[in-house]
Design a protein around this motif. Sequence first.
Motif, PDB file in Angstrom:
ATOM      1  N   ASP A   1       0.829  -1.334   0.059  1.00  0.00           N
ATOM      2  CA  ASP A   1       0.121   0.092   0.121  1.00  0.00           C
ATOM      3  C   ASP A   1       0.886   1.130   0.037  1.00  0.00           C
ATOM      4  O   ASP A   1       0.796   2.050   0.857  1.00  0.00           O
ATOM      5  CB  ASP A   1      -1.003  -0.014   1.236  1.00  0.00           C
TER       6      ASP A   1
ATOM      7  N   LEU B   1      -6.647   2.535  -1.398  1.00  0.00           N
ATOM      8  CA  LEU B   1      -5.194   2.480  -1.305  1.00  0.00           C
ATOM      9  C   LEU B   1      -4.701   3.847  -0.831  1.00  0.00           C
ATOM     10  O   LEU B   1      -5.295   4.909  -1.254  1.00  0.00           O
ATOM     11  CB  LEU B   1      -4.533   2.175  -2.808  1.00  0.00           C
TER      12      LEU B   1
ATOM     13  N   SER C   1      -9.885   0.031  -6.824  1.00  0.00           N
ATOM     14  CA  SER C   1      -8.390   0.081  -6.528  1.00  0.00           C
ATOM     15  C   SER C   1      -7.585  -0.371  -7.664  1.00  0.00           C
ATOM     16  O   SER C   1      -8.397  -0.954  -8.673  1.00  0.00           O
ATOM     17  CB  SER C   1      -8.356  -0.629  -5.463  1.00  0.00           C
ATOM     18  N   GLU C   2      -6.116  -0.357  -7.843  1.00  0.00           N
ATOM     19  CA  GLU C   2      -5.631  -0.866  -8.699  1.00  0.00           C
ATOM     20  C   GLU C   2      -5.700  -2.096  -9.116  1.00  0.00           C
ATOM     21  O   GLU C   2      -5.546  -2.910  -7.986  1.00  0.00           O
ATOM     22  CB  GLU C   2      -4.135  -0.079  -8.794  1.00  0.00           C
TER      23      GLU C   2
ATOM     24  N   VAL D   1      -3.920  -5.664  -8.969  1.00  0.00           N
ATOM     25  CA  VAL D   1      -2.938  -6.234  -8.064  1.00  0.00           C
ATOM     26  C   VAL D   1      -1.748  -6.639  -8.908  1.00  0.00           C
ATOM     27  O   VAL D   1      -2.095  -7.690  -9.369  1.00  0.00           O
ATOM     28  CB  VAL D   1      -3.548  -7.150  -7.086  1.00  0.00           C
TER      29      VAL D   1
ATOM     30  N   SER E   1       2.454  -3.389  -3.523  1.00  0.00           N
ATOM     31  CA  SER E   1       2.168  -2.023  -3.268  1.00  0.00           C
ATOM     32  C   SER E   1       0.658  -1.627  -3.662  1.00  0.00           C
ATOM     33  O   SER E   1       0.018  -0.907  -3.534  1.00  0.00           O
ATOM     34  CB  SER E   1       2.859  -0.996  -4.169  1.00  0.00           C
ATOM     35  N   ASP E   2      -0.144  -2.785  -4.319  1.00  0.00           N
ATOM     36  CA  ASP E   2      -1.480  -2.485  -4.551  1.00  0.00           C
ATOM     37  C   ASP E   2      -2.359  -3.359  -3.563  1.00  0.00           C
ATOM     38  O   ASP E   2      -3.425  -3.557  -3.948  1.00  0.00           O
ATOM     39  CB  ASP E   2      -1.702  -3.100  -6.135  1.00  0.00           C
TER      40      ASP E   2
ATOM     41  N   HIS F   1      -6.612   5.234 -10.032  1.00  0.00           N
ATOM     42  CA  HIS F   1      -5.372   4.718 -10.520  1.00  0.00           C
ATOM     43  C   HIS F   1      -4.856   4.595 -12.100  1.00  0.00           C
ATOM     44  O   HIS F   1      -6.207   4.475 -12.829  1.00  0.00           O
ATOM     45  CB  HIS F   1      -4.930   3.146  -9.982  1.00  0.00           C
TER      46      HIS F   1
END
Length: 327
Positions: free
Chosen positions: A100, A151, A192-193, A195, A199-200, A298
């Motif tokens: 994250d 995130l 959300s981005e 994965v 970081s995702d 994102h």
Amino acid sequence: LSMNVSKVLISTIYVIFVSLFPTNASFEYPNRNFGSKPAQVPPVSMTFAATAETTPVTPTATPKRILLIRHGCTYMNEQLATPGSQWGDSDFRDDWKFRDSRLSPKGVAQAEELCQRLRSTDDNTDAGTGDDYSEVREVLEALELVVVSPLRRTIQTMELGVLPHLKQDPTADPTNECKQPSIPIVALPLASERVYLCSDVISPLADLQQLYPYIDFTLGKPGDEEDSNDWWLQFQTDYSRDILYPNPNRNDVEWRPSENGQRYVCPGEPEDCFQDRMTRLYEWLERRDEQTIALVCHWGVLQWLTGYEFKNCEAKIVDFSTLAKET
């Protein structure tokens, strides 16, 4: 004599012409007027109306507008720009410390610059993209809902770049240091981005709720639906081995570069899962009653929705009808 006859004939024709077509009249076509005033082009819904008297005019609904914003640069973005640590490099190593990933100092500066662009009236144009931000400022004033990926990098970008422009709730406790906007801010996991790396992977919900009490994390959180397929948001962690486990009911083939010693600390989100999630994000936005919505998210999400590659902290306004809904 013949000349006199000609004059008489010309005069007679002129009298007949004037009586038939008075000089102060407007030549009429059905549903059109090309007289002394400019012709008024009717709305599309009226173009093929039989008559204005018998066909009621239905007001055109206000199109739903979406303010799209990408987050600022993160520590992971900078790590991935380092030679030897770039996506696909041999012996690439994902690192759990980037879970994250937050905004880097560069990303914080980008978000603060976005805030200034939205506030300033001196220069309406983004020097990097050429976009005119005067319309964005107008949309900010009309916002009814802010949707943000849960995130941390997107929440930070929203907090630094957008939140200062939102009107505050007049009923909120003035002694409370936390800002309470007058419109809802919703953290939506669907936004959300995809994965790719750790970081995702979203931070624990309890931590986010404590850090950002003015954001609604209850809407759309994983587990709200029976048999939820949002398994990439529900990883079980084993910190002793620094490994994340995917849904045991799936047996996905590794789709990320792995032929040259690359290693990852979390499973990647399969293409079909991401496509399904983006379709559900589109449908979620479509169902909302609000006509002016901000979506802070994102690169991958924005690229899916628009086909356009957003730069860090770039903002664009689109009509919802122009967004893609891939199936």
